[in-house]
Design a protein around this motif. Structure first.
Motif, PDB file in Angstrom:
ATOM      1  N   GLN A  87       0.713  -1.209  -0.173  1.00 20.70           N
ATOM      2  CA  GLN A  87       0.077   0.211  -0.108  1.00 20.70           C
ATOM      3  C   GLN A  87       0.406   1.103   0.161  1.00 20.70           C
ATOM      4  O   GLN A  87       1.993   1.750   0.738  1.00 20.70           O
ATOM      5  N   ASP A  88       0.620   1.884  -0.894  1.00 21.02           N
ATOM      6  CA  ASP A  88       0.990   3.660  -0.622  1.00 21.02           C
ATOM      7  C   ASP A  88       0.686   4.586   0.122  1.00 21.02           C
ATOM      8  O   ASP A  88       0.342   5.842  -0.407  1.00 21.02           O
ATOM      9  N   ARG A  89      -0.527   4.443   0.923  1.00 19.72           N
ATOM     10  CA  ARG A  89      -0.979   5.114   1.050  1.00 19.72           C
ATOM     11  C   ARG A  89      -1.514   5.108   2.946  1.00 19.72           C
ATOM     12  O   ARG A  89      -1.878   3.536   2.795  1.00 19.72           O
ATOM     13  N   ASP A  90      -1.608   6.160   3.510  1.00 21.40           N
ATOM     14  CA  ASP A  90      -2.507   4.993   4.796  1.00 21.40           C
ATOM     15  C   ASP A  90      -3.783   5.233   5.336  1.00 21.40           C
ATOM     16  O   ASP A  90      -4.731   5.520   4.134  1.00 21.40           O
ATOM     17  N   LEU A  95      -7.190   4.961   6.498  1.00 25.40           N
ATOM     18  CA  LEU A  95      -7.793   5.468   6.521  1.00 25.40           C
ATOM     19  C   LEU A  95      -9.567   5.355   7.362  1.00 25.40           C
ATOM     20  O   LEU A  95     -10.074   4.153   7.505  1.00 25.40           O
ATOM     21  N   ASP A 103     -11.864   2.114   6.500  1.00 24.91           N
ATOM     22  CA  ASP A 103     -11.397   1.327   5.453  1.00 24.91           C
ATOM     23  C   ASP A 103     -11.998  -0.022   5.441  1.00 24.91           C
ATOM     24  O   ASP A 103     -11.481  -0.193   6.890  1.00 24.91           O
ATOM     25  N   HIS A 142      -9.533  -3.360   4.661  1.00 23.89           N
ATOM     26  CA  HIS A 142      -8.245  -3.492   4.613  1.00 23.89           C
ATOM     27  C   HIS A 142      -8.180  -5.457   4.002  1.00 23.89           C
ATOM     28  O   HIS A 142      -7.945  -6.454   5.420  1.00 23.89           O
ATOM     29  N   TRP A 188       2.335  -2.820   4.333  1.00 25.22           N
ATOM     30  CA  TRP A 188       2.910  -1.828   4.583  1.00 25.22           C
ATOM     31  C   TRP A 188       4.309  -1.390   5.413  1.00 25.22           C
ATOM     32  O   TRP A 188       4.103  -2.804   6.339  1.00 25.22           O
ATOM     33  N   TRP A 198       2.979   6.302  10.095  1.00 24.28           N
ATOM     34  CA  TRP A 198       1.718   6.921   9.949  1.00 24.28           C
ATOM     35  C   TRP A 198       1.778   7.838  11.407  1.00 24.28           C
ATOM     36  O   TRP A 198       1.923   7.647  12.374  1.00 24.28           O
ATOM     37  N   VAL A 231      -2.502   8.992  12.102  1.00 28.78           N
ATOM     38  CA  VAL A 231      -3.323   8.764  11.038  1.00 28.78           C
ATOM     39  C   VAL A 231      -5.096   8.265  11.702  1.00 28.78           C
ATOM     40  O   VAL A 231      -5.391   8.211  13.054  1.00 28.78           O
TER      41      VAL A 231
END
Length: 221
Positions: free
Chosen positions: A25-28, A30, A33, A35, A40, A45, A48
């Motif tokens: 993953q290239d984003r935090d 949220l 979410d 997943h 990661w 983070w 976050v």
């Protein structure tokens, strides 16, 4: 019921049985979410907001987590390795079938958390609030626990082999088949009579004797 006995802990992300199914993953994460088969690695983070997030068959490796909200997040069949959690809100977090290896948790709030079949290996856990949490089938393997608050906690089949337990705070704690034998040291504060339901060895009992005497109102003359 016999004590839960997990197999050897996986110590590297690449060795996970589902490693090939993971997607980096290239984003935090949220708030809210969902997943699954996500990973990661080697990042951070910072503050976050991921409350209520679901993590299933996921892996977190070499991360630094500072502050932020992971309250009510759910971690199922997941692996967390070589990561630092500092001042993070993990209130009512749900950990189920989770392995935590070589991590540090400092000043982290986990009140009301639910842990089931959680294996912690060589972790440093300091000033963590586990008030009113429920721990079932948990193994602290060669961990360092310092100033951890077990107030109001309910623990069943929890073990501490090779671990150092310092200033463990007990008040209105309910312990069932909790085994401190094999811990390198055991130091508790608060209501030591909350150790009812735990198992200790003879040397630990001798160390606890003065505090137990005070807690029971005994005079030794």
């Amino acid at each position: 019921m016999p004590a839960w006995a997990p197999g050897p802990a996986v110590t590297a992300l690449a060795d996970l049985p589902y490693a090939r199914a993971l997607t980096a993953q290239d984003r935090d994460p949220l708030d809210g979410d969902d997943h699954e088969h996500a990973s990661w690695e080697g990042g951070s983070w910072d503050r976050v907001d991921a409350g209520g997030t679901r993590f299933a068959d996921t892996a977190v490796s070499g991360m630094t987590v500072t502050g932020g909200d992971f309250g009510r997040s759910r971690w199922h069949d997941s692996w967390i390795g070589r990561s630092r959690w500092i001042g993070t809100d993990l209130t009512q977090v749900d950990l189920r079938d989770v392995t935590v290896v070589g991590c540090a948790l400092t000043a982290t709030g986990m009140s009301g958390a639910t842990w089931r079949r959680v294996h912690l290996v060589e972790c440093r856990i300091e000033s963590v609030n586990l008030k009113f949490a429920t721990l079932t089938d948990v193994l602290f393997d060669r961990c360092e626990l310092t100033d951890v608050d077990f107030g109001g906690l309910k623990a069943t089949r929890v073990r501490f082999p090779g671990s150092t337990v310092s200033r463990l705070r007990l008040n209105d704690t309910t312990l069932t088949d909790v085994d401190f034998r094999g811990a390198r040291s055991l130091d508790v504060t608060g209501d030591v009579t909350s150790l009812r339901g735990a198992v200790v060895d003879a040397a630990q009992l001798a160390d606890l004797a003065p505090a137990l005497a005070v807690g029971l109102g005994l005079r030794v003359e």
